[in-house]
Motif scaffolding. Structure first.
Motif, PDB file in Angstrom:
ATOM      1  N   UNK A  11      62.488 -15.524  -6.659  1.00 23.38           N
ATOM      2  CA  UNK A  11      61.593 -14.827  -6.158  1.00 23.38           C
ATOM      3  C   UNK A  11      60.885 -15.239  -4.924  1.00 23.38           C
ATOM      4  N   UNK A  12      60.257 -16.611  -4.984  1.00 22.80           N
ATOM      5  CA  UNK A  12      59.525 -17.050  -3.842  1.00 22.80           C
ATOM      6  C   UNK A  12      60.734 -17.298  -2.956  1.00 22.80           C
ATOM      7  N   UNK A  13      61.971 -17.822  -3.261  1.00 20.95           N
ATOM      8  CA  UNK A  13      62.864 -17.942  -2.146  1.00 20.95           C
ATOM      9  C   UNK A  13      63.426 -16.771  -1.265  1.00 20.95           C
ATOM     10  N   UNK A  14      63.142 -15.621  -2.278  1.00 20.11           N
ATOM     11  CA  UNK A  14      63.549 -14.332  -1.719  1.00 20.11           C
ATOM     12  C   UNK A  14      62.693 -13.964  -0.681  1.00 20.11           C
ATOM     13  N   UNK A  15      61.132 -14.432  -1.006  1.00 19.73           N
ATOM     14  CA  UNK A  15      60.082 -13.764  -0.038  1.00 19.73           C
ATOM     15  C   UNK A  15      60.116 -14.683   1.294  1.00 19.73           C
ATOM     16  N   UNK A  16      60.787 -16.051   1.123  1.00 22.06           N
ATOM     17  CA  UNK A  16      60.941 -16.725   2.275  1.00 22.06           C
ATOM     18  C   UNK A  16      62.085 -16.231   3.006  1.00 22.06           C
ATOM     19  N   UNK A  17      63.139 -15.838   2.481  1.00 27.38           N
ATOM     20  CA  UNK A  17      64.393 -15.339   3.128  1.00 27.38           C
ATOM     21  C   UNK A  17      64.109 -14.256   4.041  1.00 27.38           C
ATOM     22  N   UNK A  32      61.769 -12.768  11.088  1.00 26.57           N
ATOM     23  CA  UNK A  32      61.560 -13.606  12.377  1.00 26.57           C
ATOM     24  C   UNK A  32      62.766 -13.565  13.236  1.00 26.57           C
ATOM     25  N   UNK A  33      63.772 -13.082  12.841  1.00 26.01           N
ATOM     26  CA  UNK A  33      65.035 -13.022  13.715  1.00 26.01           C
ATOM     27  C   UNK A  33      66.236 -13.738  13.204  1.00 26.01           C
ATOM     28  N   UNK A  34      65.968 -14.556  12.373  1.00 24.94           N
ATOM     29  CA  UNK A  34      67.122 -15.382  11.900  1.00 24.94           C
ATOM     30  C   UNK A  34      68.190 -14.627  11.324  1.00 24.94           C
ATOM     31  N   UNK A  50      72.987 -17.716   9.188  1.00 29.80           N
ATOM     32  CA  UNK A  50      72.373 -18.941   9.416  1.00 29.80           C
ATOM     33  C   UNK A  50      71.388 -19.341   8.255  1.00 29.80           C
ATOM     34  N   UNK A  51      70.583 -18.682   7.459  1.00 33.10           N
ATOM     35  CA  UNK A  51      69.739 -18.921   6.433  1.00 33.10           C
ATOM     36  C   UNK A  51      70.733 -19.486   5.239  1.00 33.10           C
ATOM     37  N   UNK A  52      71.797 -18.615   4.993  1.00 34.35           N
ATOM     38  CA  UNK A  52      72.762 -19.020   3.727  1.00 34.35           C
ATOM     39  C   UNK A  52      73.495 -20.424   3.853  1.00 34.35           C
TER      40      UNK A  52
END
Length: 152
Positions: free
Chosen positions: A110-116, A122-124, A128-130
């Motif tokens: 859940x925390x990781x998803x909030x960050x993603x 923010x435009x990423x 790139x995130x994966x």
């Protein structure tokens, strides 16, 4: 948990059975089959997850069952003491011996998803995130069973 033994024709749960369950303090119902009386179920506020609705009921067909046994629901064995979690995404059955470990994993996800989501806003790009994130694999197999029911 109600196992309809593959019966995808008859609704075994409606206004009367929902009221009886509610009066006994049942917090929610998962049915491997159909319900009827949707408006009454919604008015009562008892959460129900099922495969769908049917106007054909078990009432006059003398169909019954038993309480407290092991059932198969959504193709998975569910027994007394298993932890059932259900929300708008579906139903999950957890072994009580691993529930704390699985809860910690779910909270981290859940925390990781909030960050993603923040990074996407923010435009990423997701690509790139994966590329930067690799899931941790400790080699442990976990028993997450998504029963794919919809909440009625």
């Amino acid at each position: 948990m109600i196992d309809r033994c593959g019966d995808l024709r008859h609704a075994c749960f409606g206004a009367v059975t929902a009221q009886a369950a509610h009066a006994r303090g049942v917090a929610g119902v998962v049915i491997d089959g159909f319900v009827t009386d949707l408006s009454a179920l919604l008015a009562l506020g008892l959460p129900v997850w099922c495969r769908g609705r049917s106007p054909i009921t078990t009432r006059n067909r003398q169909m019954s069952g038993h309480v407290g046994g092991t059932v198969t629901c959504g193709g998975s064995m569910v027994g007394r003491g298993d932890i059932i979690l259900a929300d708008e995404s579906g139903v999950v059955v957890l072994d009580p011996e691993t529930v704390a470990e699985n809860a910690a994993i779910a909270l981290k996800m859940q925390q990781d998803e909030i960050d993603i989501l923040r990074r996407l806003q923010a435009g990423e790009t997701l690509k790139a995130i994966n590329a930067q994130t690799k899931p941790e694999d400790d080699g442990t197999r976990r028993r997450f069973l998504n029963l794919n029911f919809r909440q009625q």
